[in-house]
Scaffold this active site. Structure first.
Site, PDB file in Angstrom:
ATOM      1  N   ASP A 198       0.830  -1.210   0.000  1.00 55.25           N
ATOM      2  CA  ASP A 198       0.000   0.000   0.000  1.00 55.25           C
ATOM      3  C   ASP A 198       0.863   1.259   0.000  1.00 55.25           C
ATOM      4  O   ASP A 198       2.033   1.238   0.408  1.00 55.25           O
ATOM      5  CB  ASP A 198      -0.979   0.012   1.183  1.00 55.25           C
ATOM      6  CG  ASP A 198      -0.296  -0.080   2.550  1.00 55.25           C
ATOM      7  OD1 ASP A 198       0.678  -0.848   2.671  1.00 55.25           O
ATOM      8  OD2 ASP A 198      -0.724   0.628   3.475  1.00 55.25           O
ATOM      9  N   GLU A 230      -0.071  -1.346   5.535  1.00 60.57           N
ATOM     10  CA  GLU A 230       1.003  -0.992   6.473  1.00 60.57           C
ATOM     11  C   GLU A 230       0.821   0.439   6.952  1.00 60.57           C
ATOM     12  O   GLU A 230       0.964   0.739   8.125  1.00 60.57           O
ATOM     13  CB  GLU A 230       2.377  -1.127   5.797  1.00 60.57           C
ATOM     14  CG  GLU A 230       3.552  -1.018   6.766  1.00 60.57           C
ATOM     15  CD  GLU A 230       4.092   0.396   6.962  1.00 60.57           C
ATOM     16  OE1 GLU A 230       4.907   0.586   7.869  1.00 60.57           O
ATOM     17  OE2 GLU A 230       3.699   1.325   6.229  1.00 60.57           O
TER      18      GLU A 230
HETATM   19 ZN   LIG Z   1       6.712   2.152   4.126  1.00 61.64          ZN
END
Ligand SMILES: [Zn+2]
Length: 391
Positions: free
Chosen positions: A77, A139
């Protein structure tokens, strides 16, 4: 390292940047693309979707089905990109003066592209030690994908023992970082006329006491800087309130107040100690006073994210391997958080090392320098020998 390998990496990176995998959106197209690439070279690929079915982790294995493998891990992401702030389309890679621009080039699709480009070369080597590739989701919004992956790895008997997290460190070897714990504590009181403050429970006043207690704890933390934390700046666990919201008008007792706060622990015990101290203060001091006036009064703390730190370990195989491969003669610690602490909690040795600079991450016109990608490919190529030697 060959030109063909670099060219393949750049072509893959070009494709990866084209998938607009902003954390709020699906990453499935990217995962499908990576799955096809990895299966083509004979990797065993497992894709695990999240509860919404719109996002997935990928976990691939090359070499033997055995414990003690090495994981190359990256999150798929990216943070959002406002096209008005960019000189070109953020989701179209472009090159200028040796720099590759695009959202995610440095954080952290550059690393992922290098790993995917290397996979076919690892695949034909007859590895003695397993090589795993982990691509995770979410994340940037709390490491949810990595948590999911760790839960799955926990159940496996053939667990890997080393993880290299390719977050941008300019290929420096990072063996430690602080944790990042974020919370919102909401105070629910009772309103009333501002002329009779004792007849209500003023949530802002209670919040002020809570914040004062937090500041006291923050001061005591400064005295706990130890030899283990000297490399951090500052070398102690920090605590601060970033945002506060509450009340309705000057002459009305504030019924509600929310405090958004965070701590950056240098060690896990500090986080536990701070949480316990603040909980005890709310439970034993603030709440009884509030509920003496209004039984419905309450204090609720919501966990926004708890990203564990990466603790510096005296023995760390990941650090030893990557230090030799990059020719680094020293390791460092950094202030930003990564998924590394989650892998460490599973008993693995972990290091953070990847191409590009963290100062480029999350910025308009994010870029990674081609020479950083080249250095990363050299490290991954050096890893071949470790994988061929076995454990
Ligand atoms: Zn990162």
């Amino acid at each position: 390292m060959t030109d063909a390998l670099l060219n393949r990496t750049l072509a893959i990176l070009d494709r990866l940047i084209g998938f607009p995998t902003v954390s709020a959106d699906s990453n499935l197209d990217l995962i499908d693309y990576a799955t096809a690439l990895l299966q083509d070279c004979g990797a065993r690929v497992r894709v695990s979707r999240d509860a919404t079915g719109k996002k997935a982790n990928l976990f691939a294995t090359l070499g033997p089905d055995a414990p003690g493998g090495i994981v190359l891990s990256g999150h798929t992401d990216v943070v959002p990109a406002d096209p008005d702030e960019w000189s070109g389309d953020p989701f179209r890679m472009r090159e200028a003066d040796g720099l590759l621009y695009g959202r995610g080039t440095c954080d952290m699709k550059g690393f992922i592209a290098a790993v995917l480009a290397k996979a076919p070369e690892y695949a034909v080597l007859g590895l003695k030690r397993p090589l795993h590739i982990a691509l995770t989701y979410d994340e940037e919004v709390g490491c949810f994908g990595a948590r999911h992956l760790i839960e799955e790895l926990e159940k496996e008997s053939n667990r890997p023992s080393v993880a290299i997290i390719g977050e941008p460190t300019q290929m420096r070897v990072i063996e430690g970082h602080k944790g990042c714990y974020e919370y919102t504590t909401s105070f629910h009181g009772t309103d009333g006329h501002g002329s009779e403050p004792d007849k209500g429970v003023n949530a802002i006043h209670v919040a002020a006491l809570f914040i004062s207690r937090m500041m006291q704890i923050a001061e005591t933390m400064k005295t706990k800087a130890g030899p283990d934390s000297q490399r951090y700046s500052p070398p102690w666990t920090t605590l601060q309130t970033g945002r506060i919201e509450g009340g309705s008008a000057r002459n009305v007792i504030a019924r509600h107040c929310a405090v958004e706060w965070e701590m950056r622990p240098v060690r896990q015990e500090d986080a536990r100690e701070i949480k316990a101290a603040l909980n005890a203060y709310c439970r034993d001091v603030l709440l009884p006073e509030m509920q003496a006036v209004c039984p419905d009064a309450d204090i609720v703390t919501e966990v926004i994210g708890e990203v564990a730190g990466l603790a510096v370990m005296p023995e760390n195989e990941a650090r030893d391997i990557v230090t030799i491969l990059t020719g680094a003669n020293l390791c460092d610690v950094v202030a930003f958080g990564t998924e590394a602490g989650l892998f460490q909690a599973l008993g693995m040795s972990v290091v953070v090392c990847g191409p590009g600079s963290i100062s480029q991450a999350h910025q308009p016109d994010e870029y990674v320098a081609i020479d950083q990608v080249v250095k990363c490919l050299a490290m991954l190529t050096g890893l071949e020998r470790t994988l061929q030697q076995g454990k």
